[in-house]
Scaffold this motif. Structure first.
Motif, short mmCIF file in Angstrom:
data_model
loop_
_atom_site.label_atom_id
_atom_site.label_comp_id
_atom_site.label_asym_id
_atom_site.label_seq_id
_atom_site.Cartn_x
_atom_site.Cartn_y
_atom_site.Cartn_z
N UNK A 1 0.84 -1.20 0.00
CA UNK A 1 0.00 0.00 0.00
C UNK A 1 0.87 1.25 0.00
N UNK A 2 0.29 2.35 -0.48
CA UNK A 2 0.97 3.63 -0.32
C UNK A 2 0.89 4.04 1.14
N UNK A 3 1.77 4.94 1.56
CA UNK A 3 1.80 5.35 2.97
C UNK A 3 0.49 5.99 3.40
N UNK A 4 -0.11 6.77 2.51
CA UNK A 4 -1.38 7.44 2.85
C UNK A 4 -2.49 6.42 3.04
N UNK A 5 -2.60 5.47 2.13
CA UNK A 5 -3.64 4.43 2.25
C UNK A 5 -3.44 3.61 3.51
N UNK A 6 -2.19 3.25 3.78
CA UNK A 6 -1.89 2.43 4.96
C UNK A 6 -2.23 3.18 6.25
N UNK A 7 -1.85 4.45 6.34
CA UNK A 7 -2.14 5.25 7.53
C UNK A 7 -3.64 5.47 7.72
N UNK A 8 -4.35 5.68 6.61
CA UNK A 8 -5.81 5.83 6.70
C UNK A 8 -6.47 4.55 7.21
N UNK A 9 -5.93 3.40 6.77
CA UNK A 9 -6.45 2.11 7.26
C UNK A 9 -6.24 2.00 8.76
N UNK A 10 -5.04 2.33 9.24
CA UNK A 10 -4.75 2.24 10.68
C UNK A 10 -5.64 3.19 11.48
N UNK A 11 -5.80 4.44 10.99
CA UNK A 11 -6.63 5.42 11.70
C UNK A 11 -8.10 5.01 11.73
N UNK A 12 -8.58 4.46 10.62
CA UNK A 12 -9.97 4.00 10.56
C UNK A 12 -10.21 2.86 11.55
N UNK A 13 -9.26 1.93 11.61
CA UNK A 13 -9.37 0.82 12.56
C UNK A 13 -9.38 1.34 13.99
N UNK A 14 -8.49 2.26 14.31
CA UNK A 14 -8.38 2.77 15.68
C UNK A 14 -9.61 3.56 16.09
N UNK A 15 -10.23 4.28 15.16
CA UNK A 15 -11.34 5.18 15.49
C UNK A 15 -12.59 4.45 15.95
N UNK A 16 -12.72 3.18 15.63
CA UNK A 16 -13.95 2.45 16.00
C UNK A 16 -14.10 2.25 17.51
N UNK A 17 -13.02 2.44 18.27
CA UNK A 17 -13.11 2.23 19.73
C UNK A 17 -13.71 3.45 20.43
N UNK A 18 -13.76 4.59 19.77
CA UNK A 18 -14.11 5.83 20.47
C UNK A 18 -15.54 5.83 21.02
N UNK A 19 -16.52 5.55 20.18
CA UNK A 19 -17.91 5.60 20.64
C UNK A 19 -18.21 4.62 21.77
N UNK A 20 -17.82 3.33 21.66
CA UNK A 20 -18.09 2.41 22.77
C UNK A 20 -17.49 2.87 24.09
N UNK A 21 -16.28 3.42 24.07
CA UNK A 21 -15.64 3.81 25.32
C UNK A 21 -16.16 5.13 25.86
N UNK A 22 -16.64 6.02 24.98
CA UNK A 22 -17.31 7.23 25.46
C UNK A 22 -18.60 6.85 26.20
N UNK A 23 -19.37 5.94 25.61
CA UNK A 23 -20.61 5.48 26.25
C UNK A 23 -20.31 4.81 27.58
N UNK A 24 -19.29 3.95 27.60
CA UNK A 24 -18.91 3.27 28.84
C UNK A 24 -18.54 4.29 29.92
N UNK A 25 -17.75 5.31 29.56
CA UNK A 25 -17.36 6.33 30.52
C UNK A 25 -18.55 7.08 31.10
N UNK A 26 -19.52 7.38 30.25
CA UNK A 26 -20.73 8.09 30.72
C UNK A 26 -21.54 7.22 31.67
N UNK A 27 -21.65 5.95 31.37
CA UNK A 27 -22.37 5.03 32.26
C UNK A 27 -21.68 4.96 33.62
N UNK A 28 -20.36 4.92 33.63
CA UNK A 28 -19.61 4.83 34.88
C UNK A 28 -19.84 6.07 35.75
#
Length: 437
Positions: A189-216
Motif C-alpha cells: 500500500x501507499x503510505x497514505x492508504x496504509x495510515x488511513x487504514x490504521x486510523x480507521x481501525x483505531x477510530x472504531x473504539x471511540x464511541x463504545x468507550x465514550x458510552x462506557x465512561x458516561x455510564x460509569x
C-alpha cells in the motif's frame, strides 16, 4: 432496644428477616459493579486482535494491553487497601468508578493520535479504577450476610460479571471491522492508504468507550446519593474487630496459597480469552466476525457456568467443585493444544464454563476465617491478579517463538490449571503460622 449490628450502626432490634432485607439493595448495587468491570476485561479480548491490526503489532506487543491493565492491579493493590481502610466501602467504590471512567474517556485522544502508548496509559488507568472497585466490592459481597454463604454470594454476584462476556462481544462488532491484511499487503500500500487504514481501525473504539465512561459516571452518582451500610468484620465472639495488617495477613497459609492460585487463575483466563479470536481464525479456519461469534458463545458458557456453579455450591464443597473443574480444564487445554479444526474452538468454549466459578471461589476460600485480616487479605488477592499481566506476555512470546502457532501457547494455561488443582485439593486447608514467644 438499641444494639450494634455488624455494620457498626446503632439500630432497634427487629424481626429476623428484616436484617436480610436491609442487605438486599446494597447487594444489588454491588452486583452492577461486577458487570461493569466484566465489560472492561471482556472488551480487552476484542482490543488485543483489533489494536494488533490498528497499531501493526506482533503477538507479544499486543499482550501489553493485558499487561497495562493487570500491572495496575499489582501496583494499586496496597493503595486500594489503604483507600478502603481510610474511606470505607462506599467512597472507595465511587473513587474506583471515576478513575475507571477517566481511562475510558482517554481512548478518544489515543485513537485520534493512533498512539499505542496512549492506549496503554488509558488501560492502565482503567486497571487502577478496577483495582479499587474489586478491592472494595469482593469483600463487601462476601461479608454482606451469612458467612457460611460467602462463596455462594460471591458466585451469584459474579454471574453478572459473566453476563458482561456475551454483551461485550455484541459491542465488539462495532469495534472489529472484519478487515485484515498481511504484512506483504500492507507493504504494497501507499503510505497514505496504509495510515488511513490504521486510523480507521483505531477510530472504531471511540464511541463504545465514550458510552462506557458516561455510564460509569452515572453509576458513581447513584452510589453517591444512595445510603450504603459500612460493613465491619467480626471475630468469633461477634465483636467488631480491627483492620488487620497487610503482611500479618499472610500468617494464614490458606490465604497465601489462595494468592498463588489466583495469580495462575487470572493468568489462565486472560491467556484463553486474549488469543481466542486468533485461535478460532487459525485453528478453526473462521473469519474475524465468526471468531467473535464463538467468543460470544464462550462468554455465554461462562455466564451459564456461573449460574450452574452457584447452584452446585449449595450442595458441593467449594474446594471440591474447584478441583473437579480444574481437572476438566486441564483436559480441555490438551484438546486445544493437540486438536484440529473446530474441536479446538469448542474446547476453548468449554473452558469458559469450567473457569466461571474459579475466581470468586478462590477468593472466598482465601478470606474464609481470616477475621480482622479480611481487608488486607482482599488486597493480597487483588494484587495477585498481576498474573494477568505476566502470563499472557509469556504466552505471546511463546507463540511468536513458534512462528505464530497459537495452539502451542495454550501450554501456559494448562500449567495454571495444574496449580489450581493443587489448591483445591491441599492449598485451601486452614493453617495459621504463629510466632514462638
Amino acid at each position: 432496644m438499641q444494639v450494634t449490628n455488624q455494620f457498626g450502626d446503632q439500630h432497634e432490634t427487629s424481626l429476623p428477616n428484616q436484617k436480610g432485607n436491609q442487605y438486599l439493595l446494597p447487594f444489588i448495587l454491588i452486583t452492577s459493579l461486577f458487570f461493569l468491570w466484566g465489560m472492561a476485561h471482556n472488551l480487552d479480548s476484542v482490543l488485543i486482535p483489533h489494536l494488533k491490526k490498528a497499531c501493526n503489532l506482533n503477538n507479544s506487543q499486543s499482550t501489553l494491553i493485558d499487561t497495562s491493565v493487570f500491572l495496575a492491579y499489582f501496583l494499586m493493590a496496597i493503595p486500594s487497601g489503604i483507600i478502603l481502610k481510610k474511606f470505607g466501602y462506599k467512597a472507595s467504590i465511587i473513587i474506583g468508578l471515576l478513575v475507571f471512567a477517566s481511562g475510558a474517556f482517554l481512548f478518544v485522544p489515543a485513537a485520534n493520535s493512533l498512539s499505542y502508548v496512549t492506549f496503554l496509559i488509558a488501560l492502565f488507568i482503567i486497571g487502577c479504577g478496577l483495582t479499587i472497585l474489586e478491592t472494595s466490592a469482593n469483600p463487601y459481597a462476601a461479608i454482606l450476610g451469612d458467612p457460611a454463604k460467602a462463596a455462594w454470594r460471591l458466585n451469584l454476584a459474579a454471574t453478572f460479571n459473566g453476563l458482561a462476556a456475551p454483551v461485550a462481544t455484541i459491542v465488539g462488532r462495532f469495534i472489529l471491522s472484519g478487515k485484515s491484511y498481511t504484512q506483504e499487503e500492507l507493504a504494497a500500500m501507499t503510505e497514505i492508504v496504509r495510515n488511513n487504514y490504521f486510523l480507521t481501525e483505531a477510530s472504531t473504539v471511540k464511541t463504545p468507550y465514550i458510552i462506557l465512561g458516561c455510564v460509569l459516571v452515572a453509576v458513581a452518582l447513584l452510589f453517591y446519593f444512595m445510603k450504603l451500610p459500612e460493613v465491619k468484620t467480626q471475630n468469633t465472639d461477634g465483636i467488631a474487630s480491627g483492620e488487620g495488617s497487610f503482611f500479618g495477613a499472610l500468617k494464614h497459609k490458606h490465604l497465601k496459597w489462595a494468592v498463588i492460585a489466583q495469580f495462575f487463575y487470572v493468568g489462565a483466563q486472560v491467556c484463553v480469552t486474549s488469543f481466542f479470536i486468533r485461535a478460532a481464525q487459525q485453528a478453526g479456519g473462521f473469519d474475524e466476525y465468526t471468531a467473535l461469534y464463538y467468543l460470544g458463545l464462550y462468554g455465554t458458557l461462562f455466564l451459564v457456568g456461573r449460574f450452574v456453579g452457584t447452584f452446585l455450591l449449595r450442595y458441593i464443597a467449594s474446594n471440591k467443585l474447584l478441583y473437579i473443574y480444574a481437572v476438566l480444564c486441564i483436559m480441555l487445554c490438551l484438546i486445544a493444544i493437540l486438536g484440529k479444526g473446530s474441536y479446538v474452538v469448542y474446547a476453548l468454549g468449554g473452558l469458559g464454563f469450567f473457569m466461571s466459578i474459579m475466581f470468586p471461589t478462590i477468593f472466598a476460600l482465601g478470606i474464609d476465617g481470616v477475621g480482622e485480616d479480611t481487608k488486607p487479605g482482599s488486597s493480597w488477592l487483588i494484587m495477585s491478579i498481576v498474573g494477568g499481566a505476566i502470563l499472557p506476555y509469556g504466552m505471546g512470546s511463546l507463540i511468536d517463538y513458534y512462528k505464530d502457532n497459537i495452539q502451542i501457547g495454550y501450554i501456559i494455561p494448562l500449567i495454571c490449571f495444574i496449580v489450581i488443582l493443587y489448591y483445591g485439593i491441599v492449598g485451601y486447608k486452614h493453617k495459621v503460622q504463629t510466632a514462638v514467644v
